[in-house]
Design a protein around this motif. Structure first.
Motif, PDB file in Angstrom:
ATOM      1  N   GLY A 180       0.318  -1.340  -0.051  1.00  0.00           N
ATOM      2  CA  GLY A 180       0.152  -0.239   0.139  1.00  0.00           C
ATOM      3  C   GLY A 180       1.203   1.204   0.021  1.00  0.00           C
ATOM      4  N   ALA A 181       2.164   0.989  -0.010  1.00  0.00           N
ATOM      5  CA  ALA A 181       3.407   2.202   0.970  1.00  0.00           C
ATOM      6  C   ALA A 181       3.791   2.634  -1.029  1.00  0.00           C
ATOM      7  N   THR A 182       3.803   1.437  -1.180  1.00  0.00           N
ATOM      8  CA  THR A 182       4.827   2.405  -2.404  1.00  0.00           C
ATOM      9  C   THR A 182       4.047   1.877  -4.164  1.00  0.00           C
ATOM     10  N   ILE A 183       2.940   0.821  -3.803  1.00  0.00           N
ATOM     11  CA  ILE A 183       2.227   0.352  -5.317  1.00  0.00           C
ATOM     12  C   ILE A 183       2.015   0.670  -5.454  1.00  0.00           C
ATOM     13  N   CYS A 184       0.214   0.182  -4.617  1.00  0.00           N
ATOM     14  CA  CYS A 184      -0.936   0.038  -4.531  1.00  0.00           C
ATOM     15  C   CYS A 184      -1.640   1.669  -3.477  1.00  0.00           C
ATOM     16  N   VAL A 185      -0.562   2.881  -4.085  1.00  0.00           N
ATOM     17  CA  VAL A 185      -1.142   3.908  -3.427  1.00  0.00           C
ATOM     18  C   VAL A 185      -2.113   4.492  -3.994  1.00  0.00           C
ATOM     19  N   PRO A 186      -2.640   5.939  -3.003  1.00  0.00           N
ATOM     20  CA  PRO A 186      -3.743   6.604  -3.516  1.00  0.00           C
ATOM     21  C   PRO A 186      -4.062   6.981  -4.219  1.00  0.00           C
ATOM     22  N   LYS A 187      -3.562   7.599  -5.809  1.00  0.00           N
ATOM     23  CA  LYS A 187      -3.036   7.816  -7.016  1.00  0.00           C
ATOM     24  C   LYS A 187      -1.989   7.695  -7.546  1.00  0.00           C
ATOM     25  N   ARG A 188      -2.807   7.066  -8.934  1.00  0.00           N
ATOM     26  CA  ARG A 188      -1.727   6.670 -10.353  1.00  0.00           C
ATOM     27  C   ARG A 188      -0.989   5.266  -9.903  1.00  0.00           C
ATOM     28  N   ALA A 238       1.007   1.666  -9.445  1.00  0.00           N
ATOM     29  CA  ALA A 238       1.628   1.090 -10.367  1.00  0.00           C
ATOM     30  C   ALA A 238       1.400  -0.242  -9.845  1.00  0.00           C
ATOM     31  N   CYS A 239      -0.201  -0.595 -11.133  1.00  0.00           N
ATOM     32  CA  CYS A 239      -0.515  -1.734 -10.584  1.00  0.00           C
ATOM     33  C   CYS A 239       0.653  -2.937 -11.463  1.00  0.00           C
ATOM     34  N   ILE A 240       1.325  -2.421 -13.102  1.00  0.00           N
ATOM     35  CA  ILE A 240       1.861  -2.951 -13.744  1.00  0.00           C
ATOM     36  C   ILE A 240       3.429  -4.075 -12.968  1.00  0.00           C
ATOM     37  N   LEU A 241       3.359  -3.227 -11.654  1.00  0.00           N
ATOM     38  CA  LEU A 241       4.232  -4.052 -10.952  1.00  0.00           C
ATOM     39  C   LEU A 241       4.071  -4.989  -9.817  1.00  0.00           C
ATOM     40  N   CYS A 242       2.530  -4.050  -9.413  1.00  0.00           N
ATOM     41  CA  CYS A 242       1.475  -5.523  -8.004  1.00  0.00           C
ATOM     42  C   CYS A 242       1.582  -6.540  -8.698  1.00  0.00           C
ATOM     43  N   PRO A 243       2.148  -7.972  -7.412  1.00  0.00           N
ATOM     44  CA  PRO A 243       2.442  -9.383  -6.952  1.00  0.00           C
ATOM     45  C   PRO A 243       1.274  -9.545  -7.289  1.00  0.00           C
ATOM     46  N   ILE A 244      -0.608  -9.012  -6.750  1.00  0.00           N
ATOM     47  CA  ILE A 244      -1.187  -9.783  -6.935  1.00  0.00           C
ATOM     48  C   ILE A 244      -2.051  -8.761  -7.698  1.00  0.00           C
ATOM     49  N   ALA A 245      -1.885  -8.280  -8.685  1.00  0.00           N
ATOM     50  CA  ALA A 245      -3.158  -7.623  -9.520  1.00  0.00           C
ATOM     51  C   ALA A 245      -3.550  -8.927 -10.302  1.00  0.00           C
ATOM     52  N   ASP A 246      -3.585  -9.431 -10.664  1.00  0.00           N
ATOM     53  CA  ASP A 246      -4.237 -10.945 -10.971  1.00  0.00           C
ATOM     54  C   ASP A 246      -5.512 -11.078 -10.797  1.00  0.00           C
ATOM     55  N   GLY A 247      -5.767 -10.843  -8.825  1.00  0.00           N
ATOM     56  CA  GLY A 247      -6.656 -10.600  -8.141  1.00  0.00           C
ATOM     57  C   GLY A 247      -7.869 -10.122  -8.084  1.00  0.00           C
ATOM     58  N   CYS A 248      -7.231  -8.587  -8.362  1.00  0.00           N
ATOM     59  CA  CYS A 248      -7.829  -7.269  -8.380  1.00  0.00           C
ATOM     60  C   CYS A 248      -9.271  -7.085  -8.816  1.00  0.00           C
ATOM     61  N   GLU A 249      -9.901  -6.655  -8.642  1.00  0.00           N
ATOM     62  CA  GLU A 249     -11.239  -6.491  -8.972  1.00  0.00           C
ATOM     63  C   GLU A 249     -11.198  -4.748 -10.102  1.00  0.00           C
ATOM     64  N   GLY A 255     -10.699  -1.219 -14.155  1.00  0.00           N
ATOM     65  CA  GLY A 255      -9.851   0.025 -14.694  1.00  0.00           C
ATOM     66  C   GLY A 255     -10.890   1.300 -13.571  1.00  0.00           C
ATOM     67  N   THR A 256     -11.069   0.599 -12.584  1.00  0.00           N
ATOM     68  CA  THR A 256     -11.561   1.831 -10.921  1.00  0.00           C
ATOM     69  C   THR A 256     -10.605   1.818  -9.837  1.00  0.00           C
ATOM     70  N   MET A 257      -9.313   1.841 -10.235  1.00  0.00           N
ATOM     71  CA  MET A 257      -8.287   1.392  -8.971  1.00  0.00           C
ATOM     72  C   MET A 257      -8.301   3.027  -8.188  1.00  0.00           C
ATOM     73  N   GLU A 258      -8.476   4.457  -9.062  1.00  0.00           N
ATOM     74  CA  GLU A 258      -8.247   5.085  -7.773  1.00  0.00           C
ATOM     75  C   GLU A 258      -9.778   5.382  -7.164  1.00  0.00           C
ATOM     76  N   ARG A 259     -10.955   4.862  -7.419  1.00  0.00           N
ATOM     77  CA  ARG A 259     -12.195   5.272  -6.707  1.00  0.00           C
ATOM     78  C   ARG A 259     -12.346   4.367  -5.651  1.00  0.00           C
TER      79      ARG A 259
END
Length: 355
Positions: free
Chosen positions: A194-202, A204-215, A220-224
């Motif tokens: 949460g502090a380095t990749i899944c940050v509030p704005k923009r 870095a989903c391309i670097l996220c190790p669990i992006a495949d499981g992210c609804e 495309g609504t991450m910042e919501r």
């Protein structure tokens, strides 16, 4: 408990990418048998409440160098602890920190309880802090949920329920993901994510190790997320601060009452803090007679309200009535006063220089 593929992916990433922090035992060291020091874990978690890692690092190092064990901290004077904390904010944490150290030293033989349930009986330790200490220091599979983890989980599940109503949903999801064998590493991995990749704005989903499981990523609504309830208007309060100075530049300081905001800290005398309608911020509210000259004002935001302090200054020769002390200009470092009171002294000093 079967470890979820998502949890395993996150732990594998943490093994490669864990942040190096002065209070943390690396996953490699942990695997080799090094155990976290509960005192250091507790101290860091109290300091990190509503405060950034960057701000906490120097304070943490200073505290453990000065008080390397909980017994050392317990024996310190309250004024020493408050002075060492000055500038870190949320001063009730410092008061509770000292109270907790005394309880652990006197009633637990210097050893922290090892379960989240028992830890919550100590001063200043709530659900989150208890779970964090229990999981990181003692290996209890307690679900750890802070703001970073709330953001990660609400995005993973595209949770539409606004916070804070969504907290039980998030906690249940974290509990289901937390492994029995490495709960502390899992909690810290979620914090790091949460502090380095899944940050509030923009994020870095391309670097996220669990992006495949992210609804949220799929939609495309991450910042919501997290969805938050509408904010209420913040109350506005006012008060006055009175900076008395000697000809040599020394400033008269007092110790604020132990309870309440900024309790136990050093400060120039102030009035109470009232609503704009009821607040008295004039020279007539000064704590002792002097030729008070308005120097300006200071605005400061607390968690639940915004404050405006009118700053008054006066040149005095004798000690003002009541308990207090003179602080020479060279002795008044930026860490001797809370941020608000440092602003007050700076405004008074700037006005004096302009005369």
């Amino acid at each position: 408990m079967t470890v979820l593929p998502l949890t395993r992916s996150l732990l594998d990433w943490y093994d490669r990418s864990a942040r190096v922090l002065p209070w943390r035992v690396s996953p490699q060291a942990l695997a080799s048998g090094v155990r976290p020091d509960p005192y250091r874990v507790w101290l860091s978690e109290i300091m990190l409440q509503q405060t950034t890692v960057a701000a906490v690092k120097p304070y943490f190092v200073a505290f453990v160098n000065r008080w390397p064990r909980v017994e050392d901290l317990a024996q310190a004077e309250t004024a020493e602890v408050m002075a060492a904390w000055a500038g870190l904010g949320y001063y009730a944490r410092a008061r509770n920190l000292h109270a907790c150290a005394k309880v652990v030293a006197a009633e637990h033989g210097g050893r922290f309880p090892s379960t989240a349930a028992a830890l919550k009986g100590l001063p200043g330790i709530g659900d989150y802090t208890a779970a964090a200490i229990a999981s990181i220091a003692f290996g209890e599979a307690a679900p750890v949920v802070d703001g970073n983890i709330e953001r990660v989980v609400t995005r993973l599940g595209a949770i539409e329920t606004p916070l804070p109503a969504a907290k039980p949903i998030v906690r249940a999801a974290v509990a289901a993901m937390t492994p029995q064998d490495r709960p502390g590493d899992f909690a810290q991995a979620m914090m790091d994510l949460g502090a380095t990749i899944c940050v509030p704005k923009r994020p870095a989903c391309i670097l996220c190790p669990i992006a495949d499981g992210c609804e949220a990523r799929r939609a495309g609504t991450m910042e919501r997320y997290p969805v938050k309830a509408p904010k209420r208007a913040r109350p506005q309060r006012v008060g006055a601060a009175f900076v008395a100075c000697r000809p040599d530049g020394a400033v008269w300081l007092i110790r604020r009452p132990p309870a309440g905001l900024l309790g136990g800290t050093a400060a120039p005398p102030t009035t109470g803090w009232s609503s704009r309608r009821d607040g008295d911020t004039g020279a007539q509210a000064a704590p002792f007679p002097a030729v008070w000259v308005r120097a300006g004002s200071v605005e400061h935001g607390f968690t639940h309200f915004d404050l405006t302090l009118e700053v008054w200054r006066a040149a005095v020769l004798a000690d003002p009535p009541g308990e207090g002390w003179w602080s020479a200009p060279g002795a008044l470092s930026s860490r001797d006063l809370p941020t608000l009171m440092r602003k007050v002294v700076e405004v008074a000093g700037a006005a004096a220089s302009a005369d």
